[in-house]
Design a protein around this motif. Structure first.
Motif, short mmCIF file in Angstrom:
data_model
loop_
_atom_site.label_atom_id
_atom_site.label_comp_id
_atom_site.label_asym_id
_atom_site.label_seq_id
_atom_site.Cartn_x
_atom_site.Cartn_y
_atom_site.Cartn_z
N UNK A 131 0.81 -1.13 0.09
CA UNK A 131 -0.01 -0.08 0.15
C UNK A 131 0.80 1.24 0.03
N UNK A 132 0.26 2.22 -0.08
CA UNK A 132 0.93 3.71 -0.06
C UNK A 132 0.16 4.64 0.72
N UNK A 133 0.86 5.23 1.72
CA UNK A 133 0.25 6.36 2.74
C UNK A 133 1.04 7.42 2.41
N UNK A 134 0.28 8.57 2.61
CA UNK A 134 1.15 9.88 2.64
C UNK A 134 1.78 10.15 4.08
N UNK A 135 3.12 10.83 3.83
CA UNK A 135 3.79 11.11 5.50
C UNK A 135 3.60 12.45 5.74
N UNK A 136 3.38 13.10 4.48
CA UNK A 136 3.25 14.71 4.79
C UNK A 136 2.03 15.06 3.83
N UNK A 137 1.75 16.29 3.83
CA UNK A 137 0.73 16.98 2.82
C UNK A 137 1.22 16.67 1.75
N UNK A 138 0.36 15.93 0.67
CA UNK A 138 0.91 15.79 -0.74
C UNK A 138 -0.05 16.27 -1.58
N UNK A 139 0.45 16.54 -2.87
CA UNK A 139 -0.22 16.79 -3.96
C UNK A 139 -0.06 15.76 -5.06
N UNK A 140 -1.16 15.00 -5.51
CA UNK A 140 -1.06 13.93 -6.44
C UNK A 140 -1.45 14.68 -7.78
N UNK A 141 -0.75 14.21 -8.93
CA UNK A 141 -1.54 14.17 -10.47
C UNK A 141 -2.49 12.91 -10.55
N UNK A 142 -3.52 13.13 -10.78
CA UNK A 142 -4.37 11.88 -11.41
C UNK A 142 -4.05 11.71 -12.89
N UNK A 143 -3.67 10.36 -13.01
CA UNK A 143 -3.28 9.92 -14.57
C UNK A 143 -4.45 9.19 -15.10
N UNK A 144 -5.46 9.82 -15.62
CA UNK A 144 -6.68 8.96 -15.95
C UNK A 144 -7.20 9.21 -17.42
N UNK A 145 -6.28 10.17 -17.92
CA UNK A 145 -6.95 10.86 -19.35
C UNK A 145 -6.54 10.13 -20.37
N UNK A 146 -5.48 9.07 -20.49
CA UNK A 146 -5.28 8.06 -21.59
C UNK A 146 -4.90 7.05 -20.84
N UNK A 147 -4.88 5.93 -21.82
CA UNK A 147 -4.13 4.63 -21.48
C UNK A 147 -2.71 4.68 -21.40
N UNK A 148 -2.12 3.87 -20.66
CA UNK A 148 -0.59 3.83 -20.74
C UNK A 148 -0.08 2.72 -21.98
N UNK A 149 -1.10 2.13 -22.29
CA UNK A 149 -0.94 1.19 -23.56
C UNK A 149 -0.32 2.08 -24.64
N UNK A 150 -1.05 3.22 -24.70
CA UNK A 150 -0.64 4.40 -25.90
C UNK A 150 0.69 4.60 -25.63
N UNK A 151 1.10 4.67 -24.65
CA UNK A 151 2.59 5.22 -24.42
C UNK A 151 3.40 3.92 -24.87
N UNK A 152 3.14 2.85 -24.59
CA UNK A 152 4.04 1.53 -25.07
C UNK A 152 3.86 1.40 -26.59
#
Length: 244
Positions: A98-119
């Motif tokens: 799992x992943x947990x924040x240690x400090x306040x964090x800002x995350x970029x959400x990557x759901x606009x395209x499929x990673x398959x397009x990158x490959x």
């Protein structure tokens, strides 16, 4: 924090990260679908559960961890700005990490395209991702060896030097001083030590005027001696990391 387009991302200008061509930047920009801010101690990915989201850690610190059968937590890695969160689960499905924040964090959400397009369309981006994963794996292998063979003060000295060398290229400190939000319990979970042993190791490094941890800060006082004590040798990155 207002939405930051990928074209204006300050992280992209930093040395550790691959510089994009115009088509590559266009693809990465289309990946980013949102931005979210979270407080400390927030579960970003829960072990055994995954809802398909992929993130880039834009600011703040987080950590990847596992919970053993006994319920004890083992911190696997410290995540710093630029880290990709959720790739393992996206590729392999829900896992025991799992992943947990240690400090306040800002995350970029990557759901606009499929990673398959990158490959399919951006082989150099795919290669940069593979190299980044290999570098992380090499660091994890070194830590396993460290835990197996070294004393408490040696483990702590190694980790502190490694962390400083990760922070400096990100503009988050220099070779002698940096922000340090990790508490004794985090160090214990990361280094395979008890809280008491961590405290003794910190005292030993401070007594020998090697390093001081306190008030959310880390001061390295004698890098050469710490490196000799722990066997730490700075590893030069052969490739720039991928920042999505």
């Amino acid at each position: 924090m207002k939405f930051i387009p990928c074209e204006d991302c300050a992280l992209r200008k930093m040395a550790p990260f691959k510089q994009f061509t115009t088509p590559e930047l266009s693809y990465v920009s289309s990946l980013k679908s949102g931005q979210v801010e979270l407080p400390p101690r927030t579960i970003i990915i829960e072990p055994g559960k995954y809802d398909g989201q992929l993130f880039t850690l834009f600011s703040g610190w987080a950590y990847r961890y596992r919970v053993g059968p006994s319920g004890l937590r083992q911190i696997i890695d410290i995540l710093l700005p630029g880290s990709l969160i959720g790739l393992q689960q996206l590729v392999l499905g829900a896992s025991d990490s799992g992943v947990e924040s240690l400090t306040p964090v800002t995350l970029c959400v990557l759901q606009g395209r499929s990673l398959n397009d990158m490959f399919d369309d951006h082989s150099k981006l795919s290669s940069a991702m593979v190299f980044a994963l290999m570098e992380d794996e090499r660091r994890a292998d070194r830590r396993i060896e460290m835990v197996a063979k070294q004393s408490g003060p040696e483990r702590l000295a190694y980790f502190l030097l490694e962390l400083v060398d990760r922070l400096q290229p990100l503009g988050l400190g220099n070779d002698s001083m940096s922000y340090f939000p990790l508490q004794r319990r985090h160090l214990a979970d990361l280094l395979g030590l008890s809280d008491t042993h961590v405290s003794r190791s910190m005292t030993e490094l401070r007594r020998d005027d090697l390093a001081t941890i306190g008030a959310n800060s880390l001061v390295i006082r004698n890098r050469a001696t710490m490196a000799k004590l722990s066997g730490y040798v700075i590893g030069e990155a052969e490739h720039q990391r991928l920042l999505l």
